[in-house]
Every structure is written in structure tokens, then in C-alpha cells.
Enzyme design. Structure first.
Site, PDB file in Angstrom:
ATOM      1  N   ASP A   1      -1.681   5.686  16.306  1.00 48.51           N
ATOM      2  CA  ASP A   1      -0.605   4.372  17.031  1.00 48.51           C
ATOM      3  C   ASP A   1       0.382   4.440  15.945  1.00 48.51           C
ATOM      4  O   ASP A   1       1.335   4.337  16.458  1.00 48.51           O
ATOM      5  CB  ASP A   1      -1.780   2.910  16.918  1.00 48.51           C
ATOM      6  CG  ASP A   1      -0.170   2.074  16.966  1.00 48.51           C
ATOM      7  OD1 ASP A   1      -0.380   1.909  18.075  1.00 48.51           O
ATOM      8  OD2 ASP A   1       0.375   1.343  15.966  1.00 48.51           O
TER       9      ASP A   1
ATOM     10  N   ASN B   1       5.466  -4.673  11.660  1.00 53.84           N
ATOM     11  CA  ASN B   1       6.171  -3.755  11.808  1.00 53.84           C
ATOM     12  C   ASN B   1       7.690  -4.209  11.152  1.00 53.84           C
ATOM     13  O   ASN B   1       6.865  -5.916  10.727  1.00 53.84           O
ATOM     14  CB  ASN B   1       6.874  -2.885  13.065  1.00 53.84           C
ATOM     15  CG  ASN B   1       7.036  -3.930  14.283  1.00 53.84           C
ATOM     16  OD1 ASN B   1       7.315  -5.392  13.776  1.00 53.84           O
ATOM     17  ND2 ASN B   1       7.214  -3.774  15.287  1.00 53.84           N
TER      18      ASN B   1
END
Length: 325
Positions: free
Chosen positions: A198, A9
Site C-alpha cells: 500500500d 498520511n
């Protein structure tokens, strides 16, 4: 393999879905090898279920992930695989355990995808191992049945939702299943599905708290039906429960098979993901309280609270047991 920027991320933490995908690939390899270890009809192992998976430690860009798998139990038609994930800092040599997971696979015939083949038995070092494995097998079989029976919910869009409500953060992703998503049999890899789940859960969590978020754990992921190449799948996620420092998000996958064999949309996969909110320094932050509006939302919140308290009690019992040893 080494963790790259596209695995992580914006804060540099590796996506939980990336790790889940690696775990599933390891499980698929070892179970397919085992199911073809004796002469007979060739098969490919298909993922049926992933037990609760805890993300024990975050993994970062530049670290090396080492995934190892071991077959721990076989029934007549299924294989239990235990997978461990270690991360290694190649600059310092430091290693740490980041994940432990248990997966269940079934062997499907290469000639007839609807035919489940028999699994070659494994040799146990002691009788207790087989008895414990059989107990785990019966428990997961019962839970899969119960989960499938309560899988009728759908997520509808909410107009002008208020912040911190279920409707405000709920999210969906639509994906056309292509050849690169699939196994030799033309069905979606379980790891591909989990990675998409996810991703959606992460969007829900980020929308709710507006901070950096990471996957903390995933409750049992149940694969109810196969998803075929050419299907359009809708991955939907919604917040169900918040504690002071964690968020539970329900995620399910619906499939629309309309190319070769038109049929009604069906529920293919379901699971609960737990996320935590982190500061820029990686410290846990308080999570905004979820505002429930409808009776169904309040019911799901109480169910999520029950799962949270049950998991908390189990973790405390394990810590006490470890301290006594």
C-alpha cells in the site's frame, strides 16, 4: 486501537496499509486459534489470499479502530475468515463501518513448515452456508491459479519519463525481512507485506496526480509463495488504468532468498490497488489521464478498464437490489 499520527498520511487519513495490517492480524489470530482447537500437531495459520476489499469510509487520527473476525467456511486445508472494521469517534461516540474483508488461511505445521495440516470443520447453522462457502472456495482457488500464471512481468526504470506516463510514477521499495516482520515460523506476516504494498501504491498515485490520495479498494491479493526471514524483497508498483476519478495500480512483490538457500528471485505476492485523489476539503478531484506509450501499457490499460467497468456494474446492481428491498 486508537489511530496515531504515524498511522496516517500528511492529510490525517489513516493509511490503507495500516488497516490491512490490522485486518490480517485479526484473521491470523482467529484462524490459528481454530486450527489448534483440537488435539493434534500444532500449527500457525498463514495468509494465502485476501479477496477484494473496499475502503467504505476514511479513518482519521484520534479515532478508534475496532476489528472483529469470524470464521465462515473451512475446507480440508483452508479457513475463510470474514473481518469487519468499525471506526469510533471517542469524542462524539459516532461509529461507522470502514472495511469488510474476506481472507483465506492455511495451517502450516510448527515442526515442518512445508507441511499443510488439516483444518477442524466448523458447524454451519444451515446447509446453504456450507454450499455458498464451497462455491467461494472453488472460485478463489481458480483465480489464484490464473493470477500466478500471468505473473511474469517486471518493472524497468525509465530515463527522463514524461509526466503522467507509466514510467513517470512507477516506484519500487527494497526491504530486508527481519525477525519483527515474521511469524513464529520465520515467514513474513501477510499484513506486513500488504502495508508495504500500500505504501508503494500510494507513492505511485501521489506522483501521478500530485495531490492528497487515499486507498479506495484493493482487488484480490494473492500470496503465491512464502517469504522467509533474511530475504530481500522488492515491492514494485505501476499505474495501469485511470478513470475520471480513480487510479488502478498494479503492485507485486519479488523475493531474493540468498542467505540459507540460494535460488532464483521469485514472485511472492501480487494485487491491484485503487486510489482516489482528494482536495484539502476531502472532496474527490479529477485524475489526470494516464498516457500509455507501449503496446503492453495499452493492453494493461484496457484490462484495467475492464476490471473498472465490471466493478462499477456490480456496485450498481447491488445498489438497485438494496433499493428494492
Amino acid at each position: 486501537r486508537i489511530m496515531r499520527p504515524d498511522d496516517a498520511n500528511i492529510a490525517g487519513n489513516v493509511h490503507g496499509g495500516t488497516i490491512l495490517k490490522m485486518i490480517e492480524e485479526a484473521g491470523a489470530i482467529i484462524s490459528t486459534r481454530h486450527c489448534n482447537s483440537q488435539a493434534g500437531e500444532p500449527s500457525v495459520a498463514a495468509l494465502a489470499r485476501v479477496e477484494r476489499t473496499d475502503f467504505l469510509s476514511p479513518m482519521c487520527i484520534g479515532e478508534v479502530a475496532n476489528v472483529s473476525a469470524e470464521i465462515t467456511y473451512t475446507s480440508r486445508h483452508s479457513v475463510e475468515v470474514q473481518v469487519n472494521v468499525m471506526s469510533e469517534n471517542i469524542l462524539t461516540g459516532a461509529k461507522k463501518l470502514t472495511n469488510k474483508a474476506t481472507l483465506w488461511y492455511v495451517p502450516l505445521s510448527l515442526k515442518n513448515v512445508n507441511k499443510v495440516l488439516e483444518v477442524p470443520p466448523i458447524q454451519y447453522t444451515r446447509k446453504e452456508q456450507e454450499d455458498e462457502g464451497k462455491k467461494r472456495y472453488e472460485e478463489q482457488k481458480l483465480d489464484r491459479l490464473e493470477t500466478k500464471q500471468r505473473n511474469g512481468d517486471v518493472i524497468f526504470p525509465v530515463i527522463n519519463p514524461e509526466p503522467h506516463t507509466v514510467g513517470y510514477s512507477q516506484s519500487s521499495l527494497i526491504h530486508l525481512v527481519g525477525p519483527s516482520d515474521c511469524t513464529l515460523l520465520g515467514f513474513v506476516h501477510g499484513g506486513v507485506t500488504m502495508k508495504l504494498m500500500d505504501e508503494v501504491a500510494g507513492i505511485v498515485a501521489a506522483r501521478h496526480c500530485k495531490t492528497n490520495i487515499v486507498t479506495a479498494s484493493v482487488d484480490a491479493i494473492n500470496f503465491h509463495e512464502k517469504i522467509k526471514k533474511g530475504c530481500v524483497i522488492t515491492i514494485s508498483g505501476r499505474m495501469t488504468f485511470t478513470s475520471n476519478k480513480s487510479m488502478e495500480i498494479e503492485v507485486f512483490v519479488d523475493a531474493d532468498p540468498f542467505l540459507d538457500e540460494p535460488r532464483e528471485r521469485y514472485r511472492a505476492v501480487s494485487a491491484f490497488f485503487t486510489y482516489v485523489s482528494l482536495s484539502k476539503e476531502g472532496k474527490p478531484l479529477p485524475v489526470p489521464q494516464l498516457l500509455t506509450e507501449t503496446e503492453d501499457e495499452k493492453r494493461r490499460f484496457e484490462e484495467g478498464k475492464g476490471r473498472y467497468l465490471q466493478t462499477k456494474a456490480k456496485r450498481q446492481a447491488q445498489m438497485q437490489q438494496a433499493a428494492q428491498q
